[in-house]
Design a protein around this motif. Sequence first.
Motif, PDB file in Angstrom:
ATOM      1  N   UNK A 141      44.602  10.406 -21.226  1.00  0.00           N
ATOM      2  CA  UNK A 141      44.831  10.413 -19.783  1.00  0.00           C
ATOM      3  C   UNK A 141      46.237  10.977 -19.579  1.00  0.00           C
ATOM      4  N   UNK A 142      46.307  12.210 -19.114  1.00  0.00           N
ATOM      5  CA  UNK A 142      47.569  12.939 -19.023  1.00  0.00           C
ATOM      6  C   UNK A 142      47.998  13.039 -17.558  1.00  0.00           C
ATOM      7  N   UNK A 143      48.776  12.051 -17.108  1.00  0.00           N
ATOM      8  CA  UNK A 143      49.243  11.993 -15.725  1.00  0.00           C
ATOM      9  C   UNK A 143      50.555  12.767 -15.602  1.00  0.00           C
ATOM     10  N   UNK A 144      50.591  13.704 -14.673  1.00  0.00           N
ATOM     11  CA  UNK A 144      51.765  14.558 -14.495  1.00  0.00           C
ATOM     12  C   UNK A 144      52.596  14.133 -13.290  1.00  0.00           C
ATOM     13  N   UNK A 145      53.912  14.401 -13.324  1.00  0.00           N
ATOM     14  CA  UNK A 145      54.785  13.995 -12.217  1.00  0.00           C
ATOM     15  C   UNK A 145      54.526  14.834 -10.965  1.00  0.00           C
ATOM     16  N   UNK A 146      54.833  14.271  -9.804  1.00  0.00           N
ATOM     17  CA  UNK A 146      54.704  15.007  -8.549  1.00  0.00           C
ATOM     18  C   UNK A 146      56.050  15.019  -7.836  1.00  0.00           C
ATOM     19  N   UNK A 147      56.145  15.876  -6.840  1.00  0.00           N
ATOM     20  CA  UNK A 147      57.424  16.023  -6.130  1.00  0.00           C
ATOM     21  C   UNK A 147      57.203  15.965  -4.618  1.00  0.00           C
ATOM     22  N   UNK A 148      57.958  15.138  -3.939  1.00  0.00           N
ATOM     23  CA  UNK A 148      57.930  15.095  -2.480  1.00  0.00           C
ATOM     24  C   UNK A 148      58.779  16.247  -1.955  1.00  0.00           C
ATOM     25  N   UNK A 149      58.137  17.188  -1.291  1.00  0.00           N
ATOM     26  CA  UNK A 149      58.861  18.332  -0.735  1.00  0.00           C
ATOM     27  C   UNK A 149      59.000  18.145   0.771  1.00  0.00           C
ATOM     28  N   UNK A 150      60.233  17.954   1.218  1.00  0.00           N
ATOM     29  CA  UNK A 150      60.497  17.691   2.628  1.00  0.00           C
ATOM     30  C   UNK A 150      60.611  19.004   3.390  1.00  0.00           C
ATOM     31  N   UNK A 151      59.777  19.153   4.422  1.00  0.00           N
ATOM     32  CA  UNK A 151      59.872  20.297   5.322  1.00  0.00           C
ATOM     33  C   UNK A 151      60.257  19.806   6.705  1.00  0.00           C
ATOM     34  N   UNK A 152      59.865  20.566   7.742  1.00  0.00           N
ATOM     35  CA  UNK A 152      60.184  20.171   9.108  1.00  0.00           C
ATOM     36  C   UNK A 152      58.965  19.668   9.876  1.00  0.00           C
ATOM     37  N   UNK A 153      57.762  19.795   9.304  1.00  0.00           N
ATOM     38  CA  UNK A 153      56.548  19.409  10.030  1.00  0.00           C
ATOM     39  C   UNK A 153      56.464  17.908  10.270  1.00  0.00           C
ATOM     40  N   UNK A 154      57.277  17.137   9.539  1.00  0.00           N
ATOM     41  CA  UNK A 154      57.281  15.680   9.708  1.00  0.00           C
ATOM     42  C   UNK A 154      58.307  15.226  10.726  1.00  0.00           C
ATOM     43  N   UNK A 155      59.222  16.142  11.068  1.00  0.00           N
ATOM     44  CA  UNK A 155      60.288  15.796  12.001  1.00  0.00           C
ATOM     45  C   UNK A 155      61.669  15.840  11.389  1.00  0.00           C
ATOM     46  N   UNK A 156      61.771  16.117  10.091  1.00  0.00           N
ATOM     47  CA  UNK A 156      63.083  16.248   9.457  1.00  0.00           C
ATOM     48  C   UNK A 156      63.784  17.499   9.980  1.00  0.00           C
ATOM     49  N   UNK A 157      65.108  17.449  10.079  1.00  0.00           N
ATOM     50  CA  UNK A 157      65.891  18.591  10.536  1.00  0.00           C
ATOM     51  C   UNK A 157      66.101  19.557   9.380  1.00  0.00           C
ATOM     52  N   UNK A 158      66.133  20.876   9.648  1.00  0.00           N
ATOM     53  CA  UNK A 158      66.266  21.868   8.571  1.00  0.00           C
ATOM     54  C   UNK A 158      67.445  21.623   7.646  1.00  0.00           C
ATOM     55  N   UNK A 159      68.591  21.176   8.216  1.00  0.00           N
ATOM     56  CA  UNK A 159      69.770  20.999   7.361  1.00  0.00           C
ATOM     57  C   UNK A 159      69.657  19.792   6.437  1.00  0.00           C
ATOM     58  N   UNK A 160      68.641  18.949   6.649  1.00  0.00           N
ATOM     59  CA  UNK A 160      68.505  17.745   5.818  1.00  0.00           C
ATOM     60  C   UNK A 160      67.398  17.869   4.778  1.00  0.00           C
ATOM     61  N   UNK A 161      66.833  19.075   4.629  1.00  0.00           N
ATOM     62  CA  UNK A 161      65.700  19.237   3.726  1.00  0.00           C
ATOM     63  C   UNK A 161      66.111  18.962   2.284  1.00  0.00           C
ATOM     64  N   UNK A 162      65.361  18.092   1.643  1.00  0.00           N
ATOM     65  CA  UNK A 162      65.598  17.719   0.245  1.00  0.00           C
ATOM     66  C   UNK A 162      64.249  17.551  -0.434  1.00  0.00           C
ATOM     67  N   UNK A 163      64.301  17.334  -1.722  1.00  0.00           N
ATOM     68  CA  UNK A 163      63.062  16.998  -2.440  1.00  0.00           C
ATOM     69  C   UNK A 163      63.429  16.082  -3.591  1.00  0.00           C
ATOM     70  N   UNK A 164      62.474  15.296  -4.015  1.00  0.00           N
ATOM     71  CA  UNK A 164      62.693  14.465  -5.186  1.00  0.00           C
ATOM     72  C   UNK A 164      61.408  14.367  -5.968  1.00  0.00           C
TER      73      UNK A 164
END
Length: 363
Positions: free
Chosen positions: A333-356
Motif C-alpha cells: 500500500x503505497x500512499x503518497x504525500x499531497x499538497x494544499x495549493x492555495x489560490x484565490x477561488x477560496x477567498x485568499x488574497x493573491x499576496x498571501x498565496x502559500x502551499x504546504x
Amino acid sequence: MSSERPVRKRGIRRMRVSAADVARAVGVSPATVSYVLNDRPGVSQDMRDKVLSTARELGYPLQAHQQNKGRERTRVIGLILQDIANPFYAEVSAGVIDAARARDYEVFLAHTQESGEMLAKVVDTMVTRRVDGVVITVLHPEDGEVVRRLRGAGVPFIQFSRRIPDLRADFVGIDDCAVASDILRHVVADHGHIDVAVITGPPNSSASSTRAASFVRTAQTIGLSLPPHRRFNAYLTAEGGHTVVQRLMARDDLPRAIVCGSDAIASGVIGALRSQGLKVPDDVAVTGIDGVFPAASMLAELTTISVPRRRMAELSVEQLIKRVDGVGGPPQVLIQPHRLRIGTSCGCRPESLVSWTRTAQED
C-alpha cells in the motif's frame, strides 16, 4: 504442523487467499510455500505435494502460477482509466506510458466511464491480448469477478487511486481522508464560511466515498452543519459540477462556499456560476482536489489539493513490473504525500498565496 482441516474460502473471500494463508494451514514458513509455488529447489517432494494440495483446498489461484511459468511476455501492460477526458487521467496516462517505455514496455490503454460492463469487456480483451499486467484506476467493490478473471489468467494488477476494501492487492494512492479534511478545514477555519456544500464523485468509488465520509466527519469535528441537502454526488467531469449548480440555483439555495471532490467538478461549478453572472470567490467560494489545471488555464487561482500523479504513475509501473517478474513480496500500500495549493477561488488574497505539503506519515 497444523492438524486442522483447511477451510476453503469462497466467493469474494477467495480473492483474499494468500501464500501466507497456505503457509499457516500447512504449518510451514511463507518462504517454503514461495519455493513450492515458484517451482524452486530445496523442498522435499512430500512437502511440495502437501503445500500444493492445501493450496487447492483453500482456493489459492495455482492456475496463475502455472500460467506465469510458461508464459512468454508481450512487454505490454494495460492501463484502465475512468475517463481519459478527465485531466487527472490524462496526466496519469502520460506518466504510465513514459515509465513503461523507460522499461521497454508499451501500454494498452482503455477507459470505462464508470461502466462495470465495459470494465469486464476491457479486462477480457486485455487478457486475450496477453498483456503482462494491468494498472486499474476504476475498481469498485462489486468488481470482484473482474479481479478473479485477472488472477485466474495469471495477470498481475495494481489498484490506482481507487481500491476494493479488504482486497489483498497492491495499491498506489493518497490519503483521501486527510485530503478532504485539509481542504474543508481551510474553507471553514481560515475563511469562516458556515454555509458550505460539498460535491464528491460516484459513491461506489473508494476515493470519492472516503472523501465524502471525511467531509462529514470533519464537519462534525469543527462544528460545521453539513446536512444531507448540502451533500452531493456527481460524475467526475465539468458537466457533473455544472449540473449540481443548476439544481441549487433552481431552488434558489446557493451556499456561500462549494467544496468539490475533484478539480474537474470544480471547473464545472465555476463555469456554471460565471454563466449566471456570479463571481468566485466574492459570491461563492470554490475549491477542488487533484491540482490538474496548468498555470495558464482559467482556473490558475483555484484552491485545490495537488496530487503527485506522475510519481504515482511511476510507482504503479515499477510495482507492476516487479509482479510480472515474480517478485515484490506481500501486497504493498503505497500512499503518497499531497499538497494544499492555495489560490484565490477560496477567498485568499493573491499576496498571501502559500502551499504546504502533508506527507504520508503525518496525522
